[in-house]
Design an enzyme around this catalytic site. Structure first.
Site, PDB file in Angstrom:
ATOM      1  N   SER A  65     -68.845 -15.598   8.204  1.00 33.30           N
ATOM      2  CA  SER A  65     -67.457 -15.398   7.864  1.00 33.30           C
ATOM      3  C   SER A  65     -66.751 -14.667   9.011  1.00 33.30           C
ATOM      4  O   SER A  65     -66.795 -15.131  10.147  1.00 33.30           O
ATOM      5  CB  SER A  65     -67.363 -14.662   6.524  1.00 33.30           C
ATOM      6  OG  SER A  65     -66.064 -14.675   6.014  1.00 33.30           O
ATOM      7  N   HIS A  68     -66.885 -20.517   7.312  1.00 40.38           N
ATOM      8  CA  HIS A  68     -66.335 -21.122   6.097  1.00 40.38           C
ATOM      9  C   HIS A  68     -64.850 -20.793   6.013  1.00 40.38           C
ATOM     10  O   HIS A  68     -64.319 -20.051   6.834  1.00 40.38           O
ATOM     11  CB  HIS A  68     -67.082 -20.673   4.844  1.00 40.38           C
ATOM     12  CG  HIS A  68     -66.980 -19.203   4.535  1.00 40.38           C
ATOM     13  ND1 HIS A  68     -67.591 -18.628   3.458  1.00 40.38           N
ATOM     14  CD2 HIS A  68     -66.338 -18.173   5.157  1.00 40.38           C
ATOM     15  CE1 HIS A  68     -67.345 -17.334   3.418  1.00 40.38           C
ATOM     16  NE2 HIS A  68     -66.583 -17.039   4.435  1.00 40.38           N
TER      17      HIS A  68
END
Length: 193
Positions: free
Chosen positions: A98, A123
């Site tokens: 992330s 993501h």
């Protein structure tokens, strides 16, 4: 239980004791070893600014083992990395996911590394909304803009087409260190210092 080791150094004036993070800071090494939140971001930003004031010509080393966290806290670190004069070398040790992965790929070009058994994951941003329909709509627009901006950043830093990045970030996209190198997130996989 969180135990911070101490090291003892011999100096001309006798012994000096440091917590391990302060000792590493002397060597221009900053470690992010947790979720990225406001407290972590404030600490990392302060260390980056301190090291720039100490020597604006020497590289700074940012070691990352983080599942990600707050985008606003992450952007505080990222913007400071871009603001300061010294190059920031990044190294994934363990896991950079992330916003941890965004910090990893935002290191100075040619100076982004991963250890061989590292795992990297990108993501789309996560978030939630509650309240009136209008408030939910405002939050949804914000997160969609954030998703676009992050995809654009990943594309620019990796050289991947934005369409591929948008597709890959629809879900959690895990990579080995070698796969992250092929993707353009890191420049090399290091086995020796």
């Amino acid at each position: 239980m969180n135990t911070i080791p101490y090291v003892v150094e011999q100096t001309k004036l006798g012994e000096r004791s440091y917590d391990i993070y302060s000792r590493l800071l002397k060597d221009r090494i900053i470690i992010i070893g947790s979720e990225i939140n406001d407290q972590v971001a404030s600490s990392v930003v302060a260390q980056l600014l301190f090291l720039e004031a100490e020597d604006a010509e020497k590289d700074i080393y940012l070691y990352i083992n983080s599942p990600g966290g707050s985008t606003t806290a992450g952007f505080a670190i990222l913007d400071t990395m871009n603001l300061i004069k010294p190059d920031v070398q990044t190294l994934c040790m363990g896991f950079a996911a992330s916003f941890g992965a965004l910090l990893l790929l935002s290191g100075a070009k040619g100076k982004r590394f991963a250890l061989p058994n590292s795992e990297i994951m990108i993501h789309q941003p996560l978030g939630g909304a509650q309240g009136q329909a209008t408030e939910i709509e405002i939050t949804a627009k914000r997160i969609l803009k954030l998703k676009h901006d992050i995809n654009k950043m990943i594309a620019e830093k990796t050289g991947q087409p934005i369409e591929r990045v948008a597709h890959d970030t629809e879900r959690d996209y895990f990579m080995t260190a070698e796969e992250a190198k092929a993707y353009g997130i890191v420049d090399d996989v290091v086995t020796k210092k």
